[in-house]
Design an enzyme around this catalytic site. Structure first.
Site, PDB file in Angstrom:
ATOM      1  N   LYS A   2      -4.111  -1.698  14.134  1.00 13.95           N
ATOM      2  CA  LYS A   2      -3.319  -0.682  14.840  1.00 13.95           C
ATOM      3  C   LYS A   2      -3.758  -0.594  16.301  1.00 13.95           C
ATOM      4  CE  LYS A   2      -3.642   2.182  11.353  1.00 13.95           C
ATOM      5  NZ  LYS A   2      -3.553   1.516  10.063  1.00 13.95           N
ATOM      6  N   GLU A  55       0.833  -1.216   0.000  1.00 16.15           N
ATOM      7  CA  GLU A  55       0.000   0.000   0.000  1.00 16.15           C
ATOM      8  C   GLU A  55       0.862   1.258   0.000  1.00 16.15           C
ATOM      9  OE1 GLU A  55      -1.376   1.918   3.352  1.00 16.15           O
ATOM     10  OE2 GLU A  55      -1.121   0.215   4.700  1.00 16.15           O
TER      11      GLU A  55
HETATM   12  N1  PSU Z   1      -0.404   0.515   8.703  1.00 20.72           N
HETATM   13  C1  PSU Z   1       0.641   1.301   9.116  1.00 20.72           C
HETATM   14  N2  PSU Z   1       0.553   2.643   8.867  1.00 20.72           N
HETATM   15  C2  PSU Z   1      -0.522   3.216   8.211  1.00 20.72           C
HETATM   16  C3  PSU Z   1      -1.610   2.394   7.773  1.00 20.72           C
HETATM   17  C4  PSU Z   1      -1.485   1.039   8.055  1.00 20.72           C
HETATM   18  O1  PSU Z   1       1.621   0.796   9.696  1.00 20.72           O
HETATM   19  O2  PSU Z   1      -0.532   4.432   7.991  1.00 20.72           O
HETATM   20  C5  PSU Z   1      -2.776   3.019   7.030  1.00 20.72           C
HETATM   21  C6  PSU Z   1      -3.390   1.998   6.091  1.00 20.72           C
HETATM   22  O3  PSU Z   1      -3.425   2.583   4.807  1.00 20.72           O
HETATM   23  C7  PSU Z   1      -4.792   1.779   6.610  1.00 20.72           C
HETATM   24  C8  PSU Z   1      -5.106   3.119   7.152  1.00 20.72           C
HETATM   25  O4  PSU Z   1      -5.682   1.349   5.612  1.00 20.72           O
HETATM   26  O5  PSU Z   1      -3.897   3.451   7.847  1.00 20.72           O
HETATM   27  C9  PSU Z   1      -6.338   3.103   8.041  1.00 20.72           C
HETATM   28  O6  PSU Z   1      -6.898   4.382   8.104  1.00 20.72           O
HETATM   29  P1  PSU Z   1      -8.380   4.582   8.689  1.00 20.72           P
HETATM   30  O7  PSU Z   1      -8.287   4.174  10.123  1.00 20.72           O
HETATM   31  O8  PSU Z   1      -8.676   6.060   8.505  1.00 20.72           O
HETATM   32  O9  PSU Z   1      -9.289   3.737   7.861  1.00 20.72           O
END
Ligand code: PSU
Ligand code: MN
Length: 336
Positions: free
Chosen positions: A185, A51
Site C-alpha cells: 500500500k 482475503e
Molecule cells: N489491500 C487492500 N485493502 C486492504 C488490505 C489490503 O486493497 O484493506 C488489508 C489487508 O488485509 C492487509 C491489511 O493484510 O490491509 C494490512 O493491515 P496492517 O497494515 O495493519 O497489517
C-alpha cells in the site's frame, strides 16, 4: 479425509516435488470448506484464495459487498473457484456463500484478524475478517497455493518511532503461497518495505514490468529484479519453487495501467493530510491502515474507491489465470 494430516511430499515422474498437503497437524474439524472448494481441492482444479479484511475494513459499505461479489465473479469467469476466507462464529470458512459474504460485509462484530489472533478468536467462537497474513496461513493450511489481494501491508512511515510493521511481511516469509497484489500500500514506507521483503526471503516478480507497483499508483518509484510476462511463467516459477523446497511466498506485483491510477499529485496531498490526521487523532496499531484507506475514499470523493476496486479485480483475474495454468500442469503430472 482424516482430521490429522501430515505433509506428504510426492516425487512425480518429472522429478518435480509437489506438496500435496500443506500444513502439519491441521485439524480440519475447525474448518468449514465450501463444497465447490472441497471438490476443487480433491480434483486439483484451479482455486484462488481471497482475503476478507479488504471487505470488512478496506472498503466502505455498501460498495464492499458489491466489490467482493465482483471479485468472485471475475475469478469464476477465468475458470477458477473463488475461496474467500473468514472466521464466522468460531468456524474457519474457506469459500463463502452469499449469506456469509453479506455477514462479513455488514456485521459490526467482525474484527480485523491477523495470524496471531486466529487461535484465540476460534477458541472463543468469535468472528473476524482475515488479513493477508491470516488468509495466506489458512489458504496454505488447506492446500490453496494462490491468493489475490489489493496491496500488501508493510513498514509504516515513521516506523523508526512507532515500530509499526505489518505481520503480512513475517507471515509471507514463512508461508509458501503465491500472492498477486499491486505491490504494497502506497501509504507505507515502500523503500523500507522492499528492504524487509528482501531480508525475509520473500520473492518478487513484476507482472509485465520491472518497476515495483505503488498500489493506487502504477509505479512506486522503485525497481525490482525479476519480470514475468505471462501466467505460464508464474506457473514455471511455482514448479521450481516446489522442487527447490522454497518455504516463503512469491509476490506477483501487478501494476495498474497508468491511465487507471490515482493522480500522483492528488495522492501525495491526500496522503500527507491523512498522516497528519492519524497522528492528531492518535490512530495507532491495526487501525492505521483502515483509517488511511477510509481517508482516501472520503477525500477523493470516491475516486480512490474506484481505483481500489480496479486493483482488486485485476489482481483476482490474474491470480485466476495463473491458477488455471498451475492446475493444468499438476493435472498433467498426475496423469503422467
Ligand atoms: N489491500 C487492500 N485493502 C486492504 C488490505 C489490503 O486493497 O484493506 C488489508 C489487508 O488485509 C492487509 C491489511 O493484510 O490491509 C494490512 O493491515 P496492517 O497494515 O495493519 O497489517
Ligand atoms: Mn500495523
Amino acid at each position: 479425509m482424516p482430521d490429522c494430516e501430515r505433509t506428504t511430499t510426492r516425487f512425480l515422474p518429472t522429478g518435480i516435488v509437489t506438496s500435496m498437503l500443506a500444513v502439519d497437524r491441521v485439524d480440519r474439524s475447525l474448518f468449514s470448506i465450501a463444497p465447490e472448494v472441497e471438490e476443487a481441492l480433491r480434483s486439483g482444479a484451479a482455486i484462488v484464495a481471497l482475503e476478507s479484511t479488504i471487505i470488512s475494513h478496506g472498503l466502505p459499505r455498501p460498495e464492499n459487498l458489491r466489490v467482493a461479489a465482483e471479485v468472485e465473479d471475475i475469478v469464476r469467469s477465468r475458470g477458477a473457484i473463488p475461496a474467500t476466507i473468514a472466521i464466522l462464529d468460531g468456524r474457519v470458512r474457506i469459500g463463502l456463500d452469499g449469506d456469509a459474504l453479506d455477514q462479513v460485509a455488514h456485521r459490526d462484530d467482525i474484527t480485523k484478524v491477523s495470524t496471531r489472533d486466529l487461535a484465540t478468536l476460534v477458541a472463543q467462537g468469535g468472528s473476524g475478517a482475515t488479513t493477508v497474513a491470516a488468509t495466506s496461513h489458512l489458504a496454505h493450511a488447506v492446500g490453496i497455493p494462490i491468493f489475490a489481494t489489493g496491496g500488501l501491508g508493510g513498514v509504516h512511515r515513521h516506523a523508526r518511532e512507532s515500530w509499526d510493521e505489518s505481520a503480512d511481511l513475517t507471515s509471507l516469509s514463512t508461508t509458501p503461497v503465491v500472492v498477486v497484489c499491486s505491490g504494497v500500500k502506497s501509504i507505507l514506507d515502500v523503500q523500507a518495505t522492499l528492504e524487509r521483503l528482501e531480508t525475509l526471503n520473500v520473492g518478487i516478480v513484476g507482472y509485465g514490468t520491472d518497476r515495483f507497483p505503488g498500489f493506487y499508483l502504477s509505479d512506486s518509484g522503485y525497481s525490482i529484479d525479476w519480470k514475468v510476462t505471462s501466467p505460464d511463467q508464474v506457473a514455471d516459477a511455482m514448479a521450481s519453487r516446489s522442487s527447490l523446497g522454497i518455504s516463503s511466498s512469491l509476490v506477483v506485483a501487478n501494476p495498474l495501467p497508468v491511465d487507471e491510477q490515482l493522480d500522483p499529485d492528488v495522492h501525495h496531498e491526500v496522503l500527507e493530510e491523512g498522516l497528519r490526521l492519524a497522528a492528531a487523532r492518535n490512530i495507532t496499531g491495526k487501525d492505521v491502515t483502515p483509517f488511511l484507506l477510509d481517508h482516501f475514499h472520503r477525500a477523493t470523493h470516491g475516486i480512490s474507491l474506484i481505483v481500489n476496486e480496479r486493483i482488486i479485480v485485476r489482481n483476482a483475474e490474474l491470480a485466476a489465470r495463473i491458477s488455471v495454468q498451475h492446475a493444468g500442469r499438476s493435472g498433467r503430472l498426475r496423469e503422467g
